[in-house]
Design an enzyme around this catalytic site. Structure first.
Site, PDB file in Angstrom:
ATOM      1  N   GLY A  46      40.212  35.022  41.189  1.00 51.38           N
ATOM      2  CA  GLY A  46      39.568  34.944  40.108  1.00 51.38           C
ATOM      3  C   GLY A  46      40.427  33.878  39.230  1.00 51.38           C
ATOM      4  O   GLY A  46      41.859  34.126  39.430  1.00 51.38           O
ATOM      5  N   CYS A  93      48.298  39.547  38.540  1.00 55.77           N
ATOM      6  CA  CYS A  93      47.728  38.343  37.937  1.00 55.77           C
ATOM      7  C   CYS A  93      48.667  37.132  37.972  1.00 55.77           C
ATOM      8  O   CYS A  93      49.955  37.228  38.163  1.00 55.77           O
ATOM      9  CB  CYS A  93      47.835  38.497  36.321  1.00 55.77           C
ATOM     10  SG  CYS A  93      47.320  36.942  35.438  1.00 55.77           S
ATOM     11  N   LEU A  94      47.866  35.911  38.426  1.00 59.64           N
ATOM     12  CA  LEU A  94      48.843  34.875  38.827  1.00 59.64           C
ATOM     13  C   LEU A  94      49.593  34.358  37.685  1.00 59.64           C
ATOM     14  O   LEU A  94      50.541  33.737  37.886  1.00 59.64           O
ATOM     15  CB  LEU A  94      47.995  33.692  39.064  1.00 59.64           C
ATOM     16  CG  LEU A  94      47.018  33.518  40.584  1.00 59.64           C
ATOM     17  CD1 LEU A  94      46.145  32.815  40.540  1.00 59.64           C
ATOM     18  CD2 LEU A  94      47.880  33.795  41.832  1.00 59.64           C
ATOM     19  N   GLU A 136      39.075  38.651  33.991  1.00 61.15           N
ATOM     20  CA  GLU A 136      38.912  36.938  33.776  1.00 61.15           C
ATOM     21  C   GLU A 136      38.493  37.002  32.307  1.00 61.15           C
ATOM     22  O   GLU A 136      38.779  36.119  31.524  1.00 61.15           O
ATOM     23  CB  GLU A 136      38.031  36.199  34.691  1.00 61.15           C
ATOM     24  CG  GLU A 136      38.553  36.263  36.168  1.00 61.15           C
ATOM     25  CD  GLU A 136      39.978  36.049  36.627  1.00 61.15           C
ATOM     26  OE1 GLU A 136      40.584  35.417  35.567  1.00 61.15           O
ATOM     27  OE2 GLU A 136      40.623  36.589  37.284  1.00 61.15           O
TER      28      GLU A 136
HETATM   29 NI    NI Z   1      44.937  36.765  35.455  1.00 62.31          NI
END
Ligand code: NI
Length: 172
Positions: A46, A93-94, A136
């Site tokens: 996501g 999380c990226l 998200e």
């Molecule tokens: Ni994230």
């Protein structure tokens, strides 16, 4: 195809609520395409527009990592219609590379928003999909998984992250 760079913890777009999209124009559709490309390029499930530094309420999710086109969700102005229960699973999380935690998420949620053509879509999500939507939608509210940890874990992780920012040293 354009892969955008992902902003990390401390970037202002990640820490304040994003604005609703008033009109899904060519620029918004391009942003959505780039977000999908960027999500696949980074093997994420996501991505939210603030993560590419764009302060708009746009999210993309694909639990199949691009293997099954039917699972790609692109949603503009998502809203939680209802949510029930709780679940806790390890997540990262990226935008917070190198860290993970066990945030509390809804077990089931119903989300309403627009697709890239401006038509309403309603999705009922459970399990991993519910976690992805919650994660998200948090992004477009300016919240990260860090903010959903227990106070002790949250403070510890935030101290580490602030040190990282001061040292300008992110592991990627
Ligand atoms: Ni994230």
């Amino acid at each position: 195809m354009a892969i955008r760079s992902i902003v990390t913890y401390g970037h202002p777009a990640l820490h304040s609520p994003a604005a609703p999209v008033a009109d899904i124009d060519d620029g918004v559709r391009e942003l959505i395409r780039d977000m999908v490309d960027t999500m696949y390029a980074t093997s994420g499930i996501g991505l939210a527009a603030p993560q590419v530094g764009e302060p708009w309420r746009v999210i993309v999710i694909d639990l199949s990592l691009g293997e099954d086109a039917a699972q790609l969700i692109r949603m503009v102005n998502p809203e939680i219609v209802e949510q029930q229960g709780e679940q806790r699973h390890e997540e990262g999380c990226l935008s917070v590379p190198g860290y993970s935690g066990l945030p509390v998420r809804p077990a089931r949620m119903r989300v309403r928003g627009l697709n890239p053509d401006g038509r309403e879509q309603v999705v009922t999500a459970t399990d991993l999909l519910a976690r992805a939507f919650s994660h998200e939608i948090d992004h477009i509210e300016g919240r990260l998984f860090v903010d959903r940890l227990s106070p002790l874990k949250r403070d510890l992780l935030k101290r580490k992250l602030r040190r990282r920012i001061r040292q300008d040293d992110w592991e990627r």
